[in-house]
Design an enzyme around this catalytic site. Sequence first.
Site, mmCIF file in Angstrom:
data_model
loop_
_atom_site.group_PDB
_atom_site.id
_atom_site.type_symbol
_atom_site.label_atom_id
_atom_site.label_comp_id
_atom_site.label_asym_id
_atom_site.label_seq_id
_atom_site.Cartn_x
_atom_site.Cartn_y
_atom_site.Cartn_z
ATOM 1 N N SER A 12 0.834 -1.195 0.000
ATOM 2 C CA SER A 12 0.000 0.000 0.000
ATOM 3 C C SER A 12 0.868 1.243 0.000
ATOM 4 O O SER A 12 2.071 1.191 0.280
ATOM 5 C CB SER A 12 -0.873 0.014 1.261
ATOM 6 O OG SER A 12 -0.029 0.203 2.388
ATOM 7 N N LYS A 13 0.208 2.356 -0.277
ATOM 8 C CA LYS A 13 0.898 3.638 -0.262
ATOM 9 C C LYS A 13 1.470 3.887 1.146
ATOM 10 O O LYS A 13 2.547 4.449 1.295
ATOM 11 C CB LYS A 13 -0.111 4.730 -0.633
ATOM 12 C CG LYS A 13 0.518 6.081 -0.739
ATOM 13 C CD LYS A 13 -0.500 7.158 -1.090
ATOM 14 C CE LYS A 13 0.073 8.506 -0.726
ATOM 15 N NZ LYS A 13 -0.912 9.453 -0.278
ATOM 16 N N ARG A 14 0.723 3.432 2.144
ATOM 17 C CA ARG A 14 1.182 3.623 3.521
ATOM 18 C C ARG A 14 2.513 2.900 3.764
ATOM 19 O O ARG A 14 3.398 3.416 4.416
ATOM 20 C CB ARG A 14 0.117 3.137 4.506
ATOM 21 C CG ARG A 14 0.211 3.870 5.826
ATOM 22 C CD ARG A 14 -0.972 3.590 6.752
ATOM 23 N NE ARG A 14 -2.249 3.783 6.117
ATOM 24 C CZ ARG A 14 -3.239 2.889 6.167
ATOM 25 N NH1 ARG A 14 -3.087 1.757 6.817
ATOM 26 N NH2 ARG A 14 -4.384 3.120 5.587
ATOM 27 N N GLY A 74 4.779 2.445 1.611
ATOM 28 C CA GLY A 74 5.792 3.268 0.961
ATOM 29 C C GLY A 74 6.257 4.375 1.878
ATOM 30 O O GLY A 74 7.459 4.551 2.112
ATOM 31 N N SER A 75 5.302 5.119 2.465
ATOM 32 C CA SER A 75 5.755 6.229 3.314
ATOM 33 C C SER A 75 6.386 5.718 4.601
ATOM 34 O O SER A 75 7.335 6.297 5.105
ATOM 35 C CB SER A 75 4.644 7.245 3.583
ATOM 36 O OG SER A 75 3.395 6.676 3.481
#
Length: 517
Positions: free
Chosen positions: A274-276, A278-279
Amino acid sequence: MREKIIFAALMTERRVRVRFAPSPTGPLHIGGVRTALYNYLFARKNGGDFVLRIEDTDQSRYVAGAEEYIFDTLKWCGLEPDESVQHGGEYGPYRQSERKASYLQYAERLVKDGYAYYAFDTSSELEKMRNDFKSEQNHTPQYDLHTRLKMRNSLSLTEEEVNKLLADKTPYVIRIKMPEQETISFNDMIRGEVHFDSSLVDDKVLLKADGMPTYHLAVVVDDYQMKISHAFRGEEWLPSAPVHILLWKYLFGIENMPQWAHFPLILGPNGKLSKRDGSKYGFPVFAMNWMDPKTNELTEGFKEKGFIPQGFINLLALLGWNDGTEKEIFSLEELIEKFSMERVHSAGAHFDYDKAKWYNQEWIKQLSIADFRLQIEKGFLPENHDESKLDKIIPLVKDRCTLLTDFTEQSSFFFKAPETLDTDSVKPKWNDAKQLFFVELIRNYELTLQWDATTLESNFKEIASVNGLKPGELMLPFRIMLVGGKFGPGVFDIADVLGKEETISRIKKALDIFSAK
Ligand code: GLU
């Protein structure tokens, strides 16, 4: 007795036509680009067509800039479609919202044939059903065979009531009527035979109150009208497959249905990537930078992080596929030659950022000096760089870059003296003998007529040996004088590029620092 129906597309000779069908709801995640890539590889391998269709029927989820982003990403990756909004083609329009007029007749035909029905429920009625049903039964409350007769639709109301509601222009949707006792099966090119119990699938909306089709109706109608032979998409669409298969059966005949394949999920450290993730872990998940038009939040993409298209394509290809050997490095041409759907795995593919960077570095190593230069000229050069030195610097630094962004760190000291020196690595072992060595080196280098790495190295070693010092102990201080830290290419190559004046000036400055008490 359950009726068991196995649907398999007829394997008649058909021109291979595949489609990548993203919705313009945001940036392309690596899973999306991998779907595009596998479609592209399959089309190219089989001499077929690669169609890009924009699935924008859900106008509420439309995000400005997302469509352009899709085209830019495919262009950067070198996955040029044969047909699309931008490329044209015989089967357009290639944006679903522009095909709106073609869907209604199919939805109505389904109603007429008894496979679908009008539903007049308001949102509060739907909500009430979900709540009532939740407390009544231990079952996910959904619009299906258990609930449909308790709702306001053309199955529960009389013909007069329905006609009156329609005449009064009451808003309605059209829903598929899922059969009650069927096993719906189909052959997935990756997963083999897949079965669904029709009674567990809800009566999906096919046509919305605004006359727009939902994805379920649009995908079937468009795949038919665009003569798609193979429909490949992510695993998240597998639960929708029974609806699509029934629609094929009801509308166009199973013999015309494309062959299906559902690609495995891409997994991050905590399940689906998920994008989460990634961060949280500091790696990109989108192909390119994305600026959220609502929040103005910028998310860094693989491109801007310093991946080159060859590395990015290679790492994506191997996320769920291999050629059956240990080989890991593939060019796009090799992938076209080797790719086969049968070798795509059905289990989730783990994304490993270190491995991703490894692919990129392998591809950077394979770039010619000229091609590497073209890549770093796209925003990866350090500020205040000197164009005339690049041809000498690139061969020294290229293979040390895992990402294009490494070029700045690996080369900025060529253009600007380091602001700080790693004195901790030098001072504890610093002594007068070393100090004198560098004083003599300065004198020697000032007088040398030949300024090249070989001469500089042999002079350096000679002075060391005359003074009874080991060159190995002097090289690290020399490197730190020129570069600031323990990194960079060969130290004599660095001095060669820096030139006489700059090299001597850096040695002098550093000597002051190292000899200070
Ligand atoms: N529009 C769907 C998506 O955004 C595509 C699904 C399909 O390829 O059938 O992923």
